[in-house]
Design a protein around this motif. Structure first.
Motif, PDB file in Angstrom:
ATOM      1  N   ALA A 168       0.859  -1.187   0.000  1.00  0.00           N
ATOM      2  CA  ALA A 168       0.000   0.000   0.000  1.00  0.00           C
ATOM      3  C   ALA A 168       0.890   1.229   0.000  1.00  0.00           C
ATOM      4  O   ALA A 168       2.065   1.175   0.396  1.00  0.00           O
ATOM      5  N   TRP A 169       0.338   2.355  -0.439  1.00  0.00           N
ATOM      6  CA  TRP A 169       1.061   3.614  -0.335  1.00  0.00           C
ATOM      7  C   TRP A 169       1.162   4.007   1.123  1.00  0.00           C
ATOM      8  O   TRP A 169       0.194   3.880   1.873  1.00  0.00           O
ATOM      9  N   GLU A 170       2.344   4.473   1.536  1.00  0.00           N
ATOM     10  CA  GLU A 170       2.572   4.754   2.954  1.00  0.00           C
ATOM     11  C   GLU A 170       1.696   5.892   3.461  1.00  0.00           C
ATOM     12  O   GLU A 170       1.318   5.911   4.636  1.00  0.00           O
ATOM     13  N   THR A 171       1.371   6.835   2.604  1.00  0.00           N
ATOM     14  CA  THR A 171       0.462   7.915   2.985  1.00  0.00           C
ATOM     15  C   THR A 171      -0.740   7.917   2.060  1.00  0.00           C
ATOM     16  O   THR A 171      -0.613   7.670   0.855  1.00  0.00           O
ATOM     17  N   ASN A 172      -1.912   8.176   2.608  1.00  0.00           N
ATOM     18  CA  ASN A 172      -3.141   8.226   1.834  1.00  0.00           C
ATOM     19  C   ASN A 172      -3.408   9.686   1.466  1.00  0.00           C
ATOM     20  O   ASN A 172      -3.680  10.510   2.328  1.00  0.00           O
ATOM     21  N   GLN A 173      -3.319   9.996   0.178  1.00  0.00           N
ATOM     22  CA  GLN A 173      -3.538  11.360  -0.295  1.00  0.00           C
ATOM     23  C   GLN A 173      -4.903  11.528  -0.955  1.00  0.00           C
ATOM     24  O   GLN A 173      -5.101  12.414  -1.783  1.00  0.00           O
ATOM     25  N   ASN A 174      -5.837  10.652  -0.579  1.00  0.00           N
ATOM     26  CA  ASN A 174      -7.183  10.676  -1.164  1.00  0.00           C
ATOM     27  C   ASN A 174      -7.148  10.541  -2.684  1.00  0.00           C
ATOM     28  O   ASN A 174      -7.943  11.118  -3.417  1.00  0.00           O
ATOM     29  N   ARG A 175      -6.173   9.765  -3.160  1.00  0.00           N
ATOM     30  CA  ARG A 175      -6.112   9.421  -4.574  1.00  0.00           C
ATOM     31  C   ARG A 175      -5.692   7.961  -4.681  1.00  0.00           C
ATOM     32  O   ARG A 175      -4.999   7.429  -3.816  1.00  0.00           O
ATOM     33  N   TYR A 176      -6.114   7.344  -5.763  1.00  0.00           N
ATOM     34  CA  TYR A 176      -5.938   5.900  -5.888  1.00  0.00           C
ATOM     35  C   TYR A 176      -4.505   5.520  -6.239  1.00  0.00           C
ATOM     36  O   TYR A 176      -4.024   4.464  -5.847  1.00  0.00           O
ATOM     37  N   GLU A 177      -3.795   6.396  -6.986  1.00  0.00           N
ATOM     38  CA  GLU A 177      -2.463   6.028  -7.441  1.00  0.00           C
ATOM     39  C   GLU A 177      -1.391   6.727  -6.612  1.00  0.00           C
ATOM     40  O   GLU A 177      -1.664   7.645  -5.846  1.00  0.00           O
ATOM     41  N   GLY A 178      -0.133   6.279  -6.829  1.00  0.00           N
ATOM     42  CA  GLY A 178       1.026   6.926  -6.240  1.00  0.00           C
ATOM     43  C   GLY A 178       2.091   7.108  -7.306  1.00  0.00           C
ATOM     44  O   GLY A 178       1.946   6.633  -8.440  1.00  0.00           O
ATOM     45  N   TYR A 179       3.180   7.794  -6.936  1.00  0.00           N
ATOM     46  CA  TYR A 179       4.222   8.150  -7.897  1.00  0.00           C
ATOM     47  C   TYR A 179       5.532   7.450  -7.555  1.00  0.00           C
ATOM     48  O   TYR A 179       5.719   6.924  -6.445  1.00  0.00           O
ATOM     49  N   LEU A 180       6.461   7.467  -8.506  1.00  0.00           N
ATOM     50  CA  LEU A 180       7.718   6.743  -8.347  1.00  0.00           C
ATOM     51  C   LEU A 180       8.494   7.181  -7.114  1.00  0.00           C
ATOM     52  O   LEU A 180       9.201   6.377  -6.503  1.00  0.00           O
ATOM     53  N   ASN A 181       8.410   8.459  -6.743  1.00  0.00           N
ATOM     54  CA  ASN A 181       9.181   8.956  -5.607  1.00  0.00           C
ATOM     55  C   ASN A 181       8.428   8.844  -4.279  1.00  0.00           C
ATOM     56  O   ASN A 181       8.904   9.318  -3.258  1.00  0.00           O
ATOM     57  N   GLU A 182       7.268   8.195  -4.280  1.00  0.00           N
ATOM     58  CA  GLU A 182       6.509   8.005  -3.039  1.00  0.00           C
ATOM     59  C   GLU A 182       6.767   6.609  -2.474  1.00  0.00           C
ATOM     60  O   GLU A 182       7.094   5.669  -3.205  1.00  0.00           O
ATOM     61  N   ASN A 183       6.580   6.498  -1.155  1.00  0.00           N
ATOM     62  CA  ASN A 183       6.910   5.254  -0.467  1.00  0.00           C
ATOM     63  C   ASN A 183       5.770   4.241  -0.498  1.00  0.00           C
ATOM     64  O   ASN A 183       4.589   4.601  -0.376  1.00  0.00           O
ATOM     65  N   VAL A 184       6.164   2.980  -0.612  1.00  0.00           N
ATOM     66  CA  VAL A 184       5.241   1.848  -0.522  1.00  0.00           C
ATOM     67  C   VAL A 184       5.561   1.092   0.762  1.00  0.00           C
ATOM     68  O   VAL A 184       6.731   0.828   1.059  1.00  0.00           O
ATOM     69  N   ILE A 185       4.532   0.759   1.541  1.00  0.00           N
ATOM     70  CA  ILE A 185       4.730  -0.080   2.725  1.00  0.00           C
ATOM     71  C   ILE A 185       4.319  -1.502   2.370  1.00  0.00           C
ATOM     72  O   ILE A 185       3.197  -1.745   1.914  1.00  0.00           O
ATOM     73  N   VAL A 186       5.263  -2.419   2.517  1.00  0.00           N
ATOM     74  CA  VAL A 186       5.052  -3.828   2.196  1.00  0.00           C
ATOM     75  C   VAL A 186       4.961  -4.594   3.506  1.00  0.00           C
ATOM     76  O   VAL A 186       5.888  -4.540   4.333  1.00  0.00           O
ATOM     77  N   SER A 187       3.854  -5.285   3.738  1.00  0.00           N
ATOM     78  CA  SER A 187       3.698  -6.045   4.979  1.00  0.00           C
ATOM     79  C   SER A 187       4.166  -7.478   4.776  1.00  0.00           C
ATOM     80  O   SER A 187       4.024  -8.052   3.699  1.00  0.00           O
ATOM     81  N   LEU A 188       4.713  -8.064   5.841  1.00  0.00           N
ATOM     82  CA  LEU A 188       5.337  -9.380   5.776  1.00  0.00           C
ATOM     83  C   LEU A 188       4.868 -10.248   6.937  1.00  0.00           C
ATOM     84  O   LEU A 188       4.719  -9.785   8.063  1.00  0.00           O
ATOM     85  N   GLY A 189       4.652 -11.521   6.651  1.00  0.00           N
ATOM     86  CA  GLY A 189       4.409 -12.504   7.692  1.00  0.00           C
ATOM     87  C   GLY A 189       5.686 -13.283   7.943  1.00  0.00           C
ATOM     88  O   GLY A 189       6.360 -13.694   7.002  1.00  0.00           O
ATOM     89  N   VAL A 190       6.042 -13.479   9.207  1.00  0.00           N
ATOM     90  CA  VAL A 190       7.301 -14.136   9.557  1.00  0.00           C
ATOM     91  C   VAL A 190       7.008 -15.581   9.936  1.00  0.00           C
ATOM     92  O   VAL A 190       6.634 -15.875  11.075  1.00  0.00           O
TER      93      VAL A 190
END
Length: 466
Positions: free
Chosen positions: A421-443
């Protein structure tokens, strides 16, 4: 006296007549009307299929080898340069290092995600979305519960960043619940047929939830549960139904199309246990699609047309997924939409946006019951026919992943990629190359973790389909 009786009789006659006329008029008003028969056509789908058939009839026959197949050539140059220009740039050695067998994202460290309650102290496989700016806390987490029985449960909480001491006495980041983690309950469904494994039909609860934002800004959850077509299937629900707090975080005029659990159907190749669907949207029309599987020269997706019903397979018959390695592949995460430029440098549109999603290559370890999951990133266009345009050249690993693989002494150590998911919600569906993605992981089915990566770095190890 006779005159009064005569007048009374006339009054009764008039009243009776008026009453009869009123009843007749009321009958006509409430009588169901028979509508003329009409032929309903699915918008865009038939047009799409006709265009596909015309295109394929004009394409010259190309012979493929038995193992490696080229993707369908849709024009003079495929993929289009607009989609792959950034892939041709050399990756930044400071953030990406390529080894013989994998690509390492340097300085992108995995950190802990803490979701627990008194009843359920251990959770795993978190799925995360960023909440709108008007929310009290920046994230929403749904995490599975590790229990002692077959029962399936998940906890939900709103979360924020914090810090904690590690084993070396140093502070490290953590994503933790800021609200009380409570059980997220969804309506139960019966299984039609579990083919000799009847115990599966009696396993209570849902599992493998994934949360994501729809193209119109609705908070959605897709999950596994007993199927009305087989044993287990994939269902969707709008999170506002089961977590009402979200009703005040999104546009209240936004229609709740999944107000109860809705199973996603599949016409061709359905199995009695279905897993790992993902949903994406047409960038031009917001039409909803579900991708059932993506793997070695295999792709299957269809359009959702209402109430979970889908069309037949809409993958171009000659299109290949550009995944040449013949292995066991699983779709792992939801898909997110990426604009192929930095924020403010271009106007987003179908010609410069793509979807990305993680896949897992599952591989057993020789001489052991352990398995490993290797993560790859897939990329495809956001408008029909949604052609594949890129795929990871090698598995992607994060900076301190080795440490986390050793954190839990469990059978089959691995970090399972759950959601993105995009790390910040800017009330828009897409994000840009210089924006952060948060990837969740199960250990290893025993813990929660996540990593934050700029989209451009995450996609830096990809090669275009050729």
């Amino acid at each position: 006296m006779k005159i009064k009786i005569k007048l009374l009789s006339r009054a009764e006659t008039v009243l009776s007549t008026l009453l009869a006329l009123s009843l007749g008029l009321l009958y006509l008003l409430v009588q169901p009307r028979r509508l003329d028969s009409v032929t309903l056509e699915l918008p865009l789908v038939e047009e799409y299929v006709r265009a596909r058939d015309v295109h394929e009839s004009q394409r010259p026959v190309v012979k493929h080898s038995a193992k490696f197949k080229s993707p369908l050539v849709l024009g003079a140059e495929y993929p289009l340069p607009e989609y792959t220009a950034f892939l041709n740039d050399a990756p930044d050695a400071k953030t990406l290092e390529e080894f013989d067998t994998f690509v390492s994202l340097k300085k992108r460290a995995v950190f802990e995600v803490k979701v627990a309650s008194e009843r359920y102290p251990m959770t795993y496989n978190p799925t995360i979305i960023a909440l709108p700016p008007t929310s009290h806390y920046p994230f929403l987490i749904v995490s599975r519960v590790r229990g002692d029985s077959f029962e399936q449960h998940s906890l939900i909480c709103e979360a924020k960043y914090g810090e904690q001491l590690n084993g070396d006495g140093n502070l490290e980041p953590v994503l933790q619940c800021a609200t009380h983690a409570r059980e997220l309950v969804v309506p139960q469904t019966p299984a039609k047929d579990c083919k000799g494994k009847e115990f599966m039909s009696d396993v209570p609860g849902y599992h493998d939830p994934r949360v994501f934002w729809s193209a119109r800004g609705a908070p959605m959850m897709i999950f596994n549960q007993q199927s009305r077509y087989g044993c287990f299937g994939l269902w969707m629900i709008d999170l506002r139904t089961v977590y009402p707090t979200l009703r005040y975080r999104v546009n209240r005029a936004l229609l709740n199309q999944y107000s109860t659990v809705t199973e996603l159907t599949r016409h061709e190749g359905r199995r009695y246990v279905e897993k790992n669907y993902l949903v994406f949207y047409d960038a031009e029309t917001d039409a909803e699609y579900v991708q059932f599987e993506l793997g070695h020269n295999t792709r299957h997706f269809a359009r959702l047309v209402g109430n979970g019903l889908t069309t037949r397979n809409l993958t171009l018959s000659l299109e290949q997924s550009c995944i040449h390695l013949d292995a066991t592949w699983h779709q792992a995460t939801n898909a997110i939409k990426v604009v192929l430029c930095k924020y403010g440098e271009c106007e987003p549109g179908p010609e410069n946006t793509v979807y990305i999603s993680f896949l897992h290559r599952k591989e057993g370890i020789k001489g052991s019951l352990k398995v490993q999951y290797f993560r790859y990133l897939a990329m495809w266009r956001t408008v029909a026919p949604f052609q594949m345009v890129g795929f990871s050249s090698k598995p992607i690993r994060f900076d301190n992943e080795d440490e986390w693989e050793q954190k839990f002494d469990v059978e089959g150590k691995f970090l399972y990629t759950v959601s993105m998911a995009w790390e910040t919600n800017q009330n828009r569906y897409e994000g840009y190359l210089n924006e952060n993605v948060i990837v969740s992981l199960g250990v290893g089915d025993h813990g929660n973790a996540a990593v934050v990566v700029p989209a451009v770095e995450l996609m830096g190890g990809m090669h275009k389909c050729t």
